[in-house]
Enzyme design. Structure first.
Site, mmCIF file in Angstrom:
data_model
loop_
_atom_site.group_PDB
_atom_site.id
_atom_site.type_symbol
_atom_site.label_atom_id
_atom_site.label_comp_id
_atom_site.label_asym_id
_atom_site.label_seq_id
_atom_site.Cartn_x
_atom_site.Cartn_y
_atom_site.Cartn_z
ATOM 1 N N LYS A 19 -0.653 2.419 4.598
ATOM 2 C CA LYS A 19 0.099 1.736 3.559
ATOM 3 C C LYS A 19 -0.287 2.166 2.152
ATOM 4 O O LYS A 19 0.545 2.515 1.343
ATOM 5 C CB LYS A 19 -0.104 0.231 3.722
ATOM 6 C CG LYS A 19 0.746 -0.603 2.786
ATOM 7 C CD LYS A 19 2.183 -0.523 3.175
ATOM 8 C CE LYS A 19 3.099 -1.134 2.159
ATOM 9 N NZ LYS A 19 4.464 -0.679 2.391
ATOM 10 N N LYS B 24 12.215 8.748 4.722
ATOM 11 C CA LYS B 24 12.215 7.592 5.635
ATOM 12 C C LYS B 24 12.406 8.079 7.066
ATOM 13 O O LYS B 24 11.740 7.613 7.978
ATOM 14 C CB LYS B 24 13.351 6.598 5.318
ATOM 15 C CG LYS B 24 13.290 5.811 4.045
ATOM 16 C CD LYS B 24 12.290 4.703 4.045
ATOM 17 C CE LYS B 24 10.968 5.194 3.564
ATOM 18 N NZ LYS B 24 10.563 4.889 2.218
ATOM 19 N N ASN C 195 -14.724 1.992 3.229
ATOM 20 C CA ASN C 195 -13.388 2.522 2.967
ATOM 21 C C ASN C 195 -13.527 3.593 1.903
ATOM 22 O O ASN C 195 -14.171 3.360 0.885
ATOM 23 C CB ASN C 195 -12.501 1.366 2.484
ATOM 24 C CG ASN C 195 -11.203 1.829 1.845
ATOM 25 O OD1 ASN C 195 -10.688 1.170 0.960
ATOM 26 N ND2 ASN C 195 -10.672 2.943 2.275
ATOM 27 N N GLY C 196 -12.950 4.777 2.165
ATOM 28 C CA GLY C 196 -12.996 5.833 1.159
ATOM 29 C C GLY C 196 -13.737 7.056 1.670
ATOM 30 O O GLY C 196 -13.811 7.294 2.882
ATOM 31 N N ARG D 101 -3.202 -0.979 6.671
ATOM 32 C CA ARG D 101 -3.939 -0.011 5.859
ATOM 33 C C ARG D 101 -4.533 1.120 6.701
ATOM 34 O O ARG D 101 -4.988 2.128 6.174
ATOM 35 C CB ARG D 101 -5.073 -0.712 5.112
ATOM 36 C CG ARG D 101 -4.609 -1.812 4.178
ATOM 37 C CD ARG D 101 -5.798 -2.514 3.584
ATOM 38 N NE ARG D 101 -6.599 -1.590 2.813
ATOM 39 C CZ ARG D 101 -6.397 -1.301 1.538
ATOM 40 N NH1 ARG D 101 -5.406 -1.860 0.895
ATOM 41 N NH2 ARG D 101 -7.170 -0.452 0.902
ATOM 42 N N TRP E 228 -8.822 4.350 9.126
ATOM 43 C CA TRP E 228 -7.846 5.431 8.973
ATOM 44 C C TRP E 228 -8.699 6.652 8.686
ATOM 45 O O TRP E 228 -9.149 6.873 7.573
ATOM 46 C CB TRP E 228 -6.900 5.121 7.824
ATOM 47 C CG TRP E 228 -5.675 5.973 7.801
ATOM 48 C CD1 TRP E 228 -4.558 5.844 8.586
ATOM 49 C CD2 TRP E 228 -5.412 7.088 6.942
ATOM 50 N NE1 TRP E 228 -3.634 6.806 8.242
ATOM 51 C CE2 TRP E 228 -4.120 7.576 7.253
ATOM 52 C CE3 TRP E 228 -6.128 7.723 5.939
ATOM 53 C CZ2 TRP E 228 -3.544 8.661 6.608
ATOM 54 C CZ3 TRP E 228 -5.556 8.812 5.293
ATOM 55 C CH2 TRP E 228 -4.288 9.266 5.629
ATOM 56 N N GLU F 171 14.553 10.521 -0.653
ATOM 57 C CA GLU F 171 13.877 9.319 -0.172
ATOM 58 C C GLU F 171 14.388 8.950 1.235
ATOM 59 O O GLU F 171 13.602 8.582 2.111
ATOM 60 C CB GLU F 171 14.099 8.168 -1.170
ATOM 61 C CG GLU F 171 13.754 6.770 -0.692
ATOM 62 C CD GLU F 171 12.307 6.566 -0.281
ATOM 63 O OE1 GLU F 171 11.473 7.462 -0.486
ATOM 64 O OE2 GLU F 171 12.022 5.494 0.284
ATOM 65 N N HIS G 246 22.850 28.684 -2.160
ATOM 66 C CA HIS G 246 21.809 29.632 -2.567
ATOM 67 C C HIS G 246 20.860 29.932 -1.416
ATOM 68 O O HIS G 246 19.681 30.177 -1.632
ATOM 69 C CB HIS G 246 21.065 29.104 -3.788
ATOM 70 C CG HIS G 246 21.960 28.934 -4.969
ATOM 71 N ND1 HIS G 246 22.366 29.991 -5.747
ATOM 72 C CD2 HIS G 246 22.588 27.851 -5.458
ATOM 73 C CE1 HIS G 246 23.191 29.559 -6.687
ATOM 74 N NE2 HIS G 246 23.341 28.256 -6.530
ATOM 75 N N CYS H 88 -8.628 2.153 4.670
ATOM 76 C CA CYS H 88 -8.825 1.307 5.825
ATOM 77 C C CYS H 88 -8.796 -0.128 5.356
ATOM 78 O O CYS H 88 -8.570 -0.400 4.189
ATOM 79 C CB CYS H 88 -10.195 1.554 6.410
ATOM 80 S SG CYS H 88 -11.454 0.954 5.323
ATOM 81 N N GLU I 178 9.210 9.814 8.327
ATOM 82 C CA GLU I 178 8.004 9.010 8.524
ATOM 83 C C GLU I 178 8.167 7.946 9.598
ATOM 84 O O GLU I 178 7.219 7.632 10.295
ATOM 85 C CB GLU I 178 7.466 8.440 7.215
ATOM 86 C CG GLU I 178 8.413 7.604 6.416
ATOM 87 C CD GLU I 178 7.871 7.247 5.024
ATOM 88 O OE1 GLU I 178 6.769 7.643 4.649
ATOM 89 O OE2 GLU I 178 8.597 6.532 4.305
HETATM 90 N N1 GLU Z 1 -14.327 8.131 5.498
HETATM 91 C C1 GLU Z 1 -14.471 7.072 6.459
HETATM 92 C C2 GLU Z 1 -14.111 7.524 7.859
HETATM 93 O O1 GLU Z 1 -13.493 8.533 8.069
HETATM 94 C C3 GLU Z 1 -13.662 5.852 6.082
HETATM 95 C C4 GLU Z 1 -12.205 6.087 6.186
HETATM 96 C C5 GLU Z 1 -11.436 4.844 5.877
HETATM 97 O O2 GLU Z 1 -11.305 4.512 4.691
HETATM 98 O O3 GLU Z 1 -10.895 4.264 6.835
HETATM 99 O O4 GLU Z 1 -14.475 6.843 8.780
#
Ligand code: GLU
Length: 606
Positions: free
Chosen positions: A601, A480, A100-101, A27, A74, A476, A499, A2, A483
Site C-alpha cells: 500500500k 490498474k 520496517n524499512g 502494507r 514486505w 492509470e 510512430h 511492512c 496491478e
Molecule cells: N528490510 C526488512 C526485511 O526485508 C524489513 C522489510 C519491511 O519493511 O517489511 O525484512
C-alpha cells in the site's frame, strides 16, 4: 515496508495485537510474526503467509500475554521464508525486534558482529538490530541506553519496535523516515505503523518524528530525542476516522467498496476549504516554476494535473515521477514542488520533497493521511479527505486527487484571469454534478462492464489509448489492469500509434480507447482517427464514448456508451470505467484483488 503493531495492557492483549496487525496487512503480507512476553519469558511465533492464517495455525490467540509486538513483512532483504520473518532475536534470546524499512549499512554491521561471535539466522538487514541491542545492553545494563547506542550506528530508514526480557513490562520503539505512532488508551498503549493498528481501541495518537524514540508501558509513555536524550512533550492527535469506515461493509472486496465510495469522496473534495485551495493557487502563481511529482498512480494524477492546468490556467507545469525527480529537477528558492501521495509516506516522493526542501524550494502536497510524514514536512498541505483506503490498489484516492488538482487549476485560472468568473462558475457547477453522475454510472453500467470484462478476460495484451487529458486516464487505467489483474496493458497517447506501434496491430492486439465528448471537437476527431488506424489493421477496439448508439456505427468492435457530460467531467467518468473494467477482469481471473502480488500500500522503501 511492512506493518508494525505492538500492545501493552492490563489484560490479555493477543486479540488486540491480532486486530492491529490484521488492519495493517495491506502494507505487506509476505509473512507474519509475533513476540509475546509471558510468565516464562519471550514467546516467538512466525511463519510465511497472511495474518489470519498465521494466527490460526500457530494458535497465537491462545497465548496469554500483556505485552506483545507483531509484524507483517514486505520483504526487501532476503527471500520470503520463515527464517527471514520478523521478529528477530538476539543470541541470548532476550531481545525480540520487528523492523520496517532498510538498514543500509547492515553488511558492515553484520560482519563486525559476526567477528565478535554473534550468530545470524536470517538473510535480512533487520537482524543486526537485536544483536546490537544485546551487545550494548551488556555494556550499559540498560535497554534504553542500548537502544540509543544502536540508533547511532544504524544508517538507512526504519521504524522499529522491540521487547526485552530484562524489562518485560515495556515496549521500545524508534523511527527514522518510516512511519510510526503511538496509540494512547487508559491502561493500554499501542505502537503502530499507522492509525489502523489501534483505531478500534483509541482515537488518541502521538506521532513519532524522525530521530525520536519512545518507551510505552501499560500506564505511561515517554518520547525522547535520540541524540540529546531529552524528553519531548508531544501533542495528542485526535483521529477522526472510525474503524467502521475501514471495514468492508458488505462488498466482496475493499476495491469495489472503495470504487463505490467515490461519489462521497468526490463530494468531500468539493467541500474542501476554498481559502486553502486559493492559498495553493497563489503559491503556484508566485513561483517562477512549479513541479508536480508523484509515483505510480499519483504520477498519473500529476500528469492529469499537467493537462488541467494547461487548459484552465494556461500554466505549463511539468510532472516528474518522484523516483526520477532528484536526477532531473533543479529547483531553488523561487520554485514550488508539489507532491501527490495517498499515504504521505511514499519513499520516492518523500525523497523528492526532502530534496526540494534542501534546495530551499517551497513545498506542497496533496495527501490522504493526516499526520503523515509529507503532511508534516511540506509548507502547505491539502488533506484530500478520502478516508482510509484499504485495498492496495488505489481508486478513490486517485479520483479525489485529480479533483483537488482540478479545483486548484480552476482557482489559478480565475486568479490569472484566464477564466472569467462565469466560466469558472460553470466549471464548478459541472464538477458539482460529478458525484451524482458517478453514482448513476455505478448503478447502471457496472453490470454491463462486468459482462464485457468477463467476455475479454482471456485477452493477454491490451493497448489503452487516449489523447490530451485522456492520456493519463489511459495510463492509470492500464496500470490498474496490470496491478490487479496481472494482464499486460500499455497506456499510450493515440498520436503515438502511427510512430511505430501500428506495426503490432492485428486481430490479436486488443485496444481500449477513451473518447472525449463530441463537444471537445478537435480531441474527439483526433481520437477517432486513432480508432480508425487500429480498425484498418483488423485490431479490436473497445470504444468508451459519450455518443448515442449508432452515431459511430461500425467503428467499434465493442462499445460502452456513457451519458452525455461536460468535457471537464468526462475524464473522471472514464477513469471510473477503467477501474471497474480492471476490477471485474481481476475477479473473473480469480486474482487476490485487495492484496495483489508484489505490491504494497505505501511503498516506504526506495
Ligand atoms: N528490510 C526488512 C526485511 O526485508 C524489513 C522489510 C519491511 O519493511 O517489511 O525484512
Amino acid at each position: 515496508m511492512c506493518g508494525i503493531s505492538a500492545v501493552v495492557g492490563m489484560k490479555n492483549i493477543s486479540q488486540a495485537l491480532f486486530e492491529g496487525i490484521r488492519n495493517l496487512e495491506y502494507r505487506g503480507y509476505d509473512s507474519c510474526g509475533v513476540a509475546l512476553m509471558n510468565g516464562r519469558g519471550l514467546v516467538i511465533k512466525k511463519n510465511i503467509g497472511g495474518v489470519e492464517e498465521f494466527f490460526r495455525k500457530e494458535h497465537v490467540l491462545e497465548i496469554s500475554s500483556q505485552v506483545g509486538i507483531a509484524h507483517t513483512r514486505w520483504a526487501t532483504h532476503g527471500k520470503v521464508t520463515r527464517n527471514n520473518t520478523h521478529p528477530f532475536t538476539s543470541c541470548d534470546g532476550k531481545f525480540a525486534v520487528v523492523h520496517n524499512g532498510i538498514i543500509s549499512n547492515y553488511r558492515l554491521l553484520r560482519n563486525q558482529l559476526q567477528k565478535e561471535g554473534h550468530v545470524f539466522e536470517s538473510e535480512t538487514d533487520t537482524e543486526v538490530i537485536p544483536h546490537l541491542l544485546e551487545k550494548f545492553h551488556k555494556e550499559t545494563k540498560s535497554p534504553e541506553a542500548a537502544l540509543v547506542k544502536t540508533l547511532h550506528l544504524l544508517e538507512g530508514s526504519f521504524a522499529l519496535a522491540f521487547l526485552c526480557a530484562h524489562d518485560p513490562e515495556q515496549i521500545y520503539c524508534a523511527k527514522r523516515e518510516s512511519p510510526l505512532m503511538l496509540g494512547i488508551g487508559d491502561e493500554i498503549k499501542f505502537i503502530g505503523s499507522d492509525f489502523n493498528a489501534f483505531i478500534d481501541y483509541t482515537k488518541n495518537a502521538v506521532i513519532i518524528d524522525d530521530g525520536e524514540y519512545a518507551v510505552i508501558s501499560r500506564a505511561t509513555y515517554v518520547v525522547k530525542n535520540a541524540i540529546t536524550g531529552e524528553e519531548i512533550v508531544k501533542p495528542i492527535t485526535q483521529l477522526d476516522w472510525d474503524s467502521e469506515t475501514s471495514k468492508k461493509g458488505g462488498y466482496p472486496h475493499y476495491m469495489l467498496k472503495e470504487i463505490y465510495e467515490q461519489p462521497q469522496t468526490v463530494s468531500n473534495v468539493l467541500d474542501l476549504e476554498e481559502a486553502s485551495l486559493d492559498e495553493l493557487a497563489e503559491m503556484i502563481h508566485e513561483s517562477r516554476h512549479t513541479h508536480f511529482t508523484g509515483v505510480g498512480s499519483t504520477y498519473y494524477v500529476a500528469n492529469f494535473a499537467k493537462y488541467v492546468f494547461a487548459w484552465l490556467a494556461r500554466e505549463f507545469i511539468p510532472a516528474t515521477s518522484s523516483d526520477e525527480f532528484v536526477s532531473l529537477a533543479s529547483v531553488g528558492p523561487d520554485n514550488l514542488v508539489m507532491a501527490v501521495s495517498q499515504s504521505g509516506e511514499t519513499y520516492d516522493t518523500l525523497t523528492a520533497l526532502k530534496f526540494a526542501k534542501a534546495s530551499k524550494a517551497k513545498t506542497a502536497a496533496v495527501v490522504n493521511v493526516m499526520g503523515s510524514s509529507m503532511a508534516r514536512l511540506v509548507d502547505k498541505v491539502i488533506l484530500q479527505g478520502s478516508g482510509p483506503e484499504i485495498c492496495v490498489i488505489s481508486t478513490k484516492a486517485v479520483i479525489s486527487q485529480m479533483m483537488v488538482m482540478t479545483l486548484i487549476a480552476l482557482r489559478l485560472g480565475l486568479r490569472k484571469k484566464v477564466l472569467k468568473k462565469k466560466a469558472f462558475e460553470r466549471h464548478l457547477a459541472d464538477l458539482g454534478e460529478l458525484p451524482g453522475i458517478i453514482q448513476s454510472i455505478l448503478n447502471e453500467r457496472s453490470g454491463f462492464i462486468h459482462r464485457i470484462a468477463h467476455r475479454y478476460a482471456h485477452i493477454k495484451h491490451w493497448l489503452y489509448l487516449g489523447r490530451g487529458m485522456y492520456y493519463p486516464v489511459a495510463l492509470e487505467s492500464a496500470l490498474k489492469m496490470k496491478e490487479v489483474a496481472y494482464v499486460h496493458a500499455e497506456g499510450m497517447p493515440g498520436g503515438f500509434l502511427k510512430h511505430g506501434t501500428l506495426a503490432l496491430i492485428d486481430e490479436n492486439i486488443y485496444s481500449i480507447v477513451f473518447i472525449p465528448p463530441r463537444e471537445d471537437q478537435e480531441l474527439y476527431q483526433a481520437t477517432l482517427h486513432s480508432v480508425e488506424e487500429v480498425r484498418a489493421r483488423s485490431g479490436f477496439v473497445l470504444g468508451i464514448h459519450f455518443d448515442e448508439r449508432g452515431k459511430n456505427k461500425d467503428l467499434f468492435s465493442e462499445e460502452l456508451i456513457l451519458p452525455a457530460v461536460s468535457p471537464l467531467v468526462a475524464p473522471f467518468i472514464q477513469l471510473v470505467i477503467g477501474q471497474l473494467f480492471s476490477y471485474f477482469t481481476a475477479t473473473t481471473l480469480k486474482r487476490n484483488v485487495d492484496k495483489p502480488r508484489s505490491l504494497a500500500k505505501s511503498v516506504t522503501v526506495g
